[in-house]
Design a protein around this motif. Sequence first.
Motif, PDB file in Angstrom:
ATOM      1  N   PHE A 117      44.354  -2.028  45.770  1.00  0.00           N
ATOM      2  CA  PHE A 117      44.163  -3.361  46.269  1.00  0.00           C
ATOM      3  C   PHE A 117      45.057  -4.143  47.032  1.00  0.00           C
ATOM      4  O   PHE A 117      46.378  -4.192  46.794  1.00  0.00           O
ATOM      5  CB  PHE A 117      43.760  -4.288  45.043  1.00  0.00           C
ATOM      6  N   VAL A 124      46.008   1.577  38.635  1.00  0.00           N
ATOM      7  CA  VAL A 124      45.434   0.664  40.110  1.00  0.00           C
ATOM      8  C   VAL A 124      46.942   0.212  40.754  1.00  0.00           C
ATOM      9  O   VAL A 124      47.854  -0.020  40.010  1.00  0.00           O
ATOM     10  CB  VAL A 124      44.908  -0.704  39.267  1.00  0.00           C
ATOM     11  N   ASP A 173      38.351  -8.304  40.541  1.00  0.00           N
ATOM     12  CA  ASP A 173      38.444  -7.062  41.055  1.00  0.00           C
ATOM     13  C   ASP A 173      39.449  -6.312  40.268  1.00  0.00           C
ATOM     14  O   ASP A 173      38.957  -4.796  39.874  1.00  0.00           O
ATOM     15  CB  ASP A 173      38.916  -7.127  42.488  1.00  0.00           C
ATOM     16  N   SER A 194      36.650   0.360  34.939  1.00  0.00           N
ATOM     17  CA  SER A 194      35.923   1.813  35.425  1.00  0.00           C
ATOM     18  C   SER A 194      36.930   2.685  35.625  1.00  0.00           C
ATOM     19  O   SER A 194      36.529   3.774  34.892  1.00  0.00           O
ATOM     20  CB  SER A 194      35.427   1.286  36.936  1.00  0.00           C
ATOM     21  N   THR A 195      38.046   2.390  35.810  1.00  0.00           N
ATOM     22  CA  THR A 195      39.318   3.859  35.892  1.00  0.00           C
ATOM     23  C   THR A 195      39.547   4.150  34.423  1.00  0.00           C
ATOM     24  O   THR A 195      39.512   5.255  34.291  1.00  0.00           O
ATOM     25  CB  THR A 195      40.409   3.320  36.888  1.00  0.00           C
ATOM     26  N   ASP A 217      41.398   9.348  41.371  1.00  0.00           N
ATOM     27  CA  ASP A 217      41.017   8.549  40.634  1.00  0.00           C
ATOM     28  C   ASP A 217      41.778   6.953  40.577  1.00  0.00           C
ATOM     29  O   ASP A 217      41.229   6.415  39.732  1.00  0.00           O
ATOM     30  CB  ASP A 217      40.826   8.844  39.123  1.00  0.00           C
ATOM     31  N   ARG A 274      42.997   3.425  41.851  1.00  0.00           N
ATOM     32  CA  ARG A 274      42.171   2.424  42.851  1.00  0.00           C
ATOM     33  C   ARG A 274      43.314   1.640  43.517  1.00  0.00           C
ATOM     34  O   ARG A 274      44.539   1.480  42.954  1.00  0.00           O
ATOM     35  CB  ARG A 274      41.505   1.423  41.988  1.00  0.00           C
ATOM     36  N   ALA A 288      38.224  -2.986  38.285  1.00  0.00           N
ATOM     37  CA  ALA A 288      38.609  -1.376  38.473  1.00  0.00           C
ATOM     38  C   ALA A 288      39.295  -1.027  37.090  1.00  0.00           C
ATOM     39  O   ALA A 288      39.443   0.115  37.046  1.00  0.00           O
ATOM     40  CB  ALA A 288      39.696  -1.795  39.423  1.00  0.00           C
TER      41      ALA A 288
END
Length: 138
Positions: free
Chosen positions: A103, A83, A111, A118-119, A99, A101, A115
């Motif tokens: 921000f 991330v 958030d 899910s990642t 893959d 993310r 993330a």
Amino acid sequence: MQEAGLTVLVVEDEPIIRFALVDALEEKGYCVLEASNVLEAVGIIGKVEHIAAVVTDIDMPGGLTGLDLVEILDKSQHQIAVVVTSGGHGPDGLTLPADARFFSKPYHFDDILFALRSTIAAKAKLMKKRRGFRLVRA
């Protein structure tokens, strides 16, 4: 997927942001490691076996950026979810793994937490398909 026992490395040079993110992650049960620059992060990654994810800022002191760290991870640590955050860069023009993310700052901790969940899950599923990877809890 439960967060308890999963290790996340937070790479952030701004202490207040780093401490707040670490607290938010620990409240959700993550085991959190901290680095204030990319060289520290690489040292930690070289010593700690089971890091599930890295949350990194882009702009860092010390000559290497968070994007350099992402490139290192993409080439050598395929099992680690990524991330990326930034207060000075937007997602346009950034080259990130498919893959990963991104921000923009300021971000909401929820958030980042979503993330990460899910990642990490997607990365574990992908790695399991590739070579029998098994997500190990610390």
